[in-house]
Design a protein around this motif. Sequence first.
Motif, short mmCIF file in Angstrom:
data_model
loop_
_atom_site.label_atom_id
_atom_site.label_comp_id
_atom_site.label_asym_id
_atom_site.label_seq_id
_atom_site.Cartn_x
_atom_site.Cartn_y
_atom_site.Cartn_z
N LEU A 247 26.86 38.40 61.57
CA LEU A 247 25.65 38.07 62.31
C LEU A 247 24.72 37.12 61.55
CD1 LEU A 247 24.80 41.52 63.95
CD2 LEU A 247 26.32 39.69 64.77
N LEU A 248 23.63 36.74 62.23
CA LEU A 248 22.67 35.77 61.69
C LEU A 248 21.48 36.41 60.99
CD1 LEU A 248 22.48 33.33 64.75
CD2 LEU A 248 24.01 33.22 62.79
N ASP A 249 21.55 37.70 60.71
CA ASP A 249 20.38 38.39 60.18
C ASP A 249 19.91 37.85 58.83
OD1 ASP A 249 22.91 39.63 59.43
OD2 ASP A 249 21.72 41.07 58.30
N LYS A 250 20.81 37.21 58.07
CA LYS A 250 20.43 36.64 56.78
C LYS A 250 20.71 35.14 56.72
CE LYS A 250 21.10 40.96 54.24
NZ LYS A 250 21.79 41.65 53.12
N ALA A 251 20.75 34.50 57.89
CA ALA A 251 21.15 33.10 57.97
C ALA A 251 20.24 32.16 57.20
CB ALA A 251 21.22 32.67 59.44
N ASP A 252 18.95 32.49 57.10
CA ASP A 252 18.03 31.58 56.43
C ASP A 252 17.96 31.79 54.93
OD1 ASP A 252 16.78 34.02 56.53
OD2 ASP A 252 14.85 33.26 57.25
N SER A 253 18.68 32.78 54.40
CA SER A 253 18.62 33.06 52.96
C SER A 253 19.97 33.11 52.27
CB SER A 253 17.90 34.39 52.72
OG SER A 253 18.61 35.47 53.32
N ALA B 158 24.04 40.24 49.53
CA ALA B 158 23.52 39.25 50.47
C ALA B 158 24.41 39.08 51.69
CB ALA B 158 23.35 37.90 49.77
N TYR B 159 25.43 39.94 51.85
CA TYR B 159 26.32 39.84 53.01
C TYR B 159 25.52 39.98 54.31
CZ TYR B 159 30.87 40.10 50.63
OH TYR B 159 31.99 39.84 49.87
N PRO B 160 25.90 39.23 55.33
CA PRO B 160 25.29 39.44 56.64
C PRO B 160 25.79 40.74 57.25
CG PRO B 160 27.09 37.89 56.83
CD PRO B 160 26.93 38.17 55.35
#
Length: 230
Positions: A102-108, A145-147
């Motif tokens: 998913l995109l939950d950590k896409a910006d980091s 840092a895994y999504p």
Amino acid sequence: MRRAETVHLCRTAQLRNLAALILLSLALTGCIFSKSETFRYRLTVEVDTPDGIKAGSGVLQVSVTETGDSPFILPEARGVRSQARGEAVVVDLGGGHLLFALLDKADSIAHAAFDPPRYRGDYGSIRTIRQLKETEGDADVPREAYPMLVTFADIEDPMTVRQVDPDNLADIFGQGVSIKGITVEMTTDAVTTGIERRLSWLDNLAAYRKVPNNPFSSNLPHEIGALRNR
């Protein structure tokens, strides 16, 4: 002074005042004290299975705006804001089983993988991103840092979404299935699209709202919101 000249001077003064108010408004909201950068990266997820390595990848885009510290800027307008665009990475494991990152950590996640220099002071985040964009090759995403990973018991029903433990894929997909790794690579390729071809209901989320015109009335699991961001 003639009337025409008086009217002209008054209009000129009004225009100057209006221009000053516009500039002041832009300054207070940070518009003229902001800098922005956009970058793209390819996220690749690899999974070990009894039938060999299965992989999926997708390109995501992150736009970052930083407003500098100035006495002319309202406190709430200062700081760093980011927005990610793209869709979840899909890994087809065979046998009708799909894994979604998913995109939950896409910006980091790119920062976590490459660990670029963190610059201090005004626009430090912008300088960091400019450095990040120059990075070559790929880098492993650290485990912390895994999504979020999910799958669906029924791909036609969003209510059947289920979180997947990155450390125990075998619990859902069977013995011999495990994460091999997740990597990031900077790119200028186009942002990946088309996930709705796998999730036919993704373009009709209003059907799952208590009030059709109110997106906040959705009764869908929160994971659904991290599948795609346009």
